[in-house]
Write a protein that holds these residues in place. Structure first.
Motif, mmCIF file in Angstrom:
data_model
loop_
_atom_site.group_PDB
_atom_site.id
_atom_site.type_symbol
_atom_site.label_atom_id
_atom_site.label_comp_id
_atom_site.label_asym_id
_atom_site.label_seq_id
_atom_site.Cartn_x
_atom_site.Cartn_y
_atom_site.Cartn_z
ATOM 1 N N ASP A 272 0.996 -1.122 0.266
ATOM 2 C CA ASP A 272 0.112 0.142 0.096
ATOM 3 C C ASP A 272 1.215 1.012 -0.478
ATOM 4 O O ASP A 272 1.570 1.560 1.226
ATOM 5 C CB ASP A 272 -0.729 -0.108 1.658
ATOM 6 N N GLU A 273 0.868 1.652 -1.299
ATOM 7 C CA GLU A 273 2.204 3.206 -1.232
ATOM 8 C C GLU A 273 0.839 4.248 -1.434
ATOM 9 O O GLU A 273 -0.372 4.067 -1.482
ATOM 10 C CB GLU A 273 2.726 2.747 -2.718
ATOM 11 N N SER A 274 1.364 5.198 -1.654
ATOM 12 C CA SER A 274 1.231 6.635 -2.070
ATOM 13 C C SER A 274 1.567 7.645 -2.492
ATOM 14 O O SER A 274 3.158 8.114 -2.573
ATOM 15 C CB SER A 274 0.665 7.383 -0.784
ATOM 16 N N SER A 330 -7.622 8.598 0.898
ATOM 17 C CA SER A 330 -8.167 7.509 1.763
ATOM 18 C C SER A 330 -9.329 5.934 0.661
ATOM 19 O O SER A 330 -9.733 5.471 1.866
ATOM 20 C CB SER A 330 -9.249 8.447 2.583
ATOM 21 N N THR A 331 -9.485 6.867 -0.053
ATOM 22 C CA THR A 331 -10.181 5.588 -1.147
ATOM 23 C C THR A 331 -8.879 5.139 -1.484
ATOM 24 O O THR A 331 -9.666 3.864 -1.999
ATOM 25 C CB THR A 331 -10.841 6.333 -2.073
ATOM 26 N N GLN A 332 -8.072 4.971 -1.666
ATOM 27 C CA GLN A 332 -7.138 3.988 -1.663
ATOM 28 C C GLN A 332 -6.215 3.457 -0.613
ATOM 29 O O GLN A 332 -5.053 2.928 -0.858
ATOM 30 C CB GLN A 332 -6.211 4.423 -2.571
ATOM 31 N N PHE A 333 -6.844 3.196 0.564
ATOM 32 C CA PHE A 333 -5.996 2.991 1.631
ATOM 33 C C PHE A 333 -6.489 1.020 2.232
ATOM 34 O O PHE A 333 -7.757 1.375 1.883
ATOM 35 C CB PHE A 333 -6.594 3.252 2.470
ATOM 36 N N PHE A 334 -5.488 0.221 2.001
ATOM 37 C CA PHE A 334 -5.842 -1.138 2.290
ATOM 38 C C PHE A 334 -6.753 -0.987 2.873
ATOM 39 O O PHE A 334 -5.968 -0.863 4.809
ATOM 40 C CB PHE A 334 -5.419 -1.755 1.628
#
Length: 538
Positions: A272-274, A330-334
């Motif tokens: 889970d990168e950003s 936040s929509t892309q957080f596992f």
């Protein structure tokens, strides 16, 4: 299968296992469990690990996860009682380094013990030499820590990492100057990135003086020279900690460590990168997992993307095993399904085998339905496989042991909570480490999730620096087993798997054709498991 062919299989396996594995596998008698009988938690963990027969004074009747390990009580050695989680360098010497070192020398164990196991209740952080009671420790202050590194004068470290160099007095000549002692900065780990068992490296020169090239700032000490003067893998101790929120949590994690099992078609590794580009860049970038700043000698590669690519190239694993995200928000957080989240998340419902994430450093963090932010609880939301591993890019994810608590300005996911939630292994940092020195998931995956090293070996193959900030948690003797090599389906790695393969050749690497390469993968697994079976009965 004909009798002749069965006998040939057994003969080949016996030759391989009796030669390579008998020499190479980390053994229980090479592990020294260190505890303090004056500390109830330390005593309790020691008993759970080594058994009541080896650890007098406990509850009694406990068989122990690894009754074959060596055991030493700091109280019996006359060491001062270690009441604090964070200690000075002088206390580290008196409470831990000198008693343990003296014991190993007096017992003729300097050429036998390769791994130290520390227990809950023992200190885990060594303060910087400039810390004072009136001020916050510099390791808990990122700007202050950066200034210390720029001055090449950072002496704070994890107890565990300092003990990897047990036979060396790193603090000699320390007077607060630039690189005036080898306790300043970090030492390049000679076992970093290797994939061979530690027993292949002799311990002959582990007490000899070593020579280094000093790279400033930091500093980072690079082993140099030749012969006895160069620091080699056999010269270091593998140091692993059995720690967590409670003795029952640790006991449960040890039970899971005894049945590590990765389903290569059904489990998940999260990356889970950003704000990344999703590509394994050849050189350093501004991505957190690919940083090269003050401690650039400790950088390996673009870690998340490289590890993902290597997993996807290993055809034993389903293409979906590596779950990767590089996007912001936040929509892309596992997260996992064990916590109720507001509906702007990516929920991973499969059992998780590896948690690799920016965590609290991810841009945009989701909220639970009750409004709690994810930064300190996301690891408690997953369903975990037996053998799940924790490695997050958070500076203080190993701080809160022994009641140390969270930093108010940087609350982060703690490895202790991961263990409590069903995790088994992990690596973490106790002070600000800088991203350059972060453990590499690449080698945790290559040497344990995909490989056959023991946990202690895999953990330290992934940690770039010694005398620095990292710790490794979990049973050091634990070994991985994958569904792909478990030919019999009994969740054990035994000679029966080879017999079953000979009877009905299986396509272990899932390339479409069962062949000698598949048989070789089963044999490699047996080289690891056969030694564990003989010595521990597991």
């Amino acid at each position: 299968m004909t009798t002749r062919r069965l006998m040939m299989a057994a003969g080949v396996a016996g030759a391989v296992l009796g030669a390579a594995s008998a020499r190479a596998q980390l053994r229980a008698d090479e592990v020294l469990l260190v505890y303090d009988s004056r500390l109830p938690d330390s005593l309790g963990v020691a008993e759970v690990y080594a058994g009541s027969a080896r650890v007098p004074g406990g509850a009694g009747g406990v068989v122990g996860a690894r009754p074959g390990v060596r055991v030493v009580d700091l109280a019996a050695l006359g060491a001062p009682q270690s009441n604090d989680a964070t200690i000075t360098y002088a206390q580290f010497e008196a409470w831990l380094r000198e008693p343990i070192r003296t014991y190993l020398v007096s017992q003729n164990l300097t050429q036998r013990v390769r791994c130290l196991v520390l227990t809950k209740g023992l200190p885990h952080r060594i303060e910087d030499h400039q810390d004072t009671p009136a001020a916050a420790p510099v390791g808990d202050d990122p700007p202050g820590m950066i200034a210390e590194i720029q001055a090449s004068d950072a002496t704070c470290a994890s107890v565990d990492s300092e003990l990897t160099l047990l036979y060396h007095d790193l603090d000699v000549n320390e007077a607060g100057g630039q690189a005036d002692s080898r306790a300043d900065g970090a030492m390049l780990n000679p076992y970093w990135r290797l994939g061979t068992p530690i027993r292949l490296y002799p311990q002959t020169n582990n007490q000899a003086a070593k020579t280094y090239i000093t790279r400033l700032p930091g500093p980072v000490y690079l082993p140099s020279g030749s012969g006895a003067s160069i620091l080699l893998p056999g010269d270091i101790m593998l140091v692993v900690r059995l720690d967590g929120r409670s003795v029952p949590d640790i006991a449960s994690s040890l039970a899971r460590a005894g049945r590590v099992y990765y389903d290569t078609l059904a489990h998940i590794a999260t990356f889970d990168e950003s704000g990344a580009n999703g590509v394994a860049d050849g050189g350093p970038t501004d991505e957190l997992d690919n940083a090269a700043s003050l401690l650039s000698a400790l950088r390996d590669a673009d870690d998340y993307e490289t590890t993902r690519n290597e997993l996807q190239s290993d055809t034993r694993f389903a293409p979906t095993f590596a779950r990767y995200n590089e996007l912001l928000g936040s929509t892309q957080f596992f997260v996992g399904p064990r916590v109720a989240w507001q509906p702007t998340v990516i929920t991973v419902v499969e059992p998780v085998a590896l948690v690799t994430t920016y965590g609290s450093n991810h841009f945009g963090l989701p909220l639970t339905t009750g409004g709690e932010i994810a930064r300190t609880i996301y690891a408690s939301s997953y369903n975990y496989a037996d053998g799940a591993i924790f490695n997050t890019l958070e500076s203080y994810n190993g701080r809160d042991l022994g009641g140390t608590g969270q930093l108010s300005f940087a609350p982060q996911q703690q490895i202790a909570d991961f263990i409590a939630a069903g995790g088994t292994f992990g690596v973490a940092s106790v002070w600000e480490p800088l991203a350059d020195s972060a453990p590499d998931s690449r080698y945790l995956a290559r040497n344990f999730l995909r490989g056959n090293l023991s946990w202690a070996e895999a953990a330290w193959s992934a940690i770039p620096g010694l005398s620095w900030q990292q710790i490794a948690i979990g049973d050091p003797l634990a070994r991985p087993l994958r569904s792909s090599e478990d030919i019999t389906g009994d969740r054990r790695g035994t000679i029966d798997d080879l017999y079953a393969w000979e009877q009905t050749p299986a396509d272990v690497d899932r390339n479409g054709t069962p062949n000698d390469a598949d048989r070789g993968l089963v044999l490699q697994m047996l080289r690891s498991w056969e030694r564990a079976e003989m010595l521990t009965g597991r």
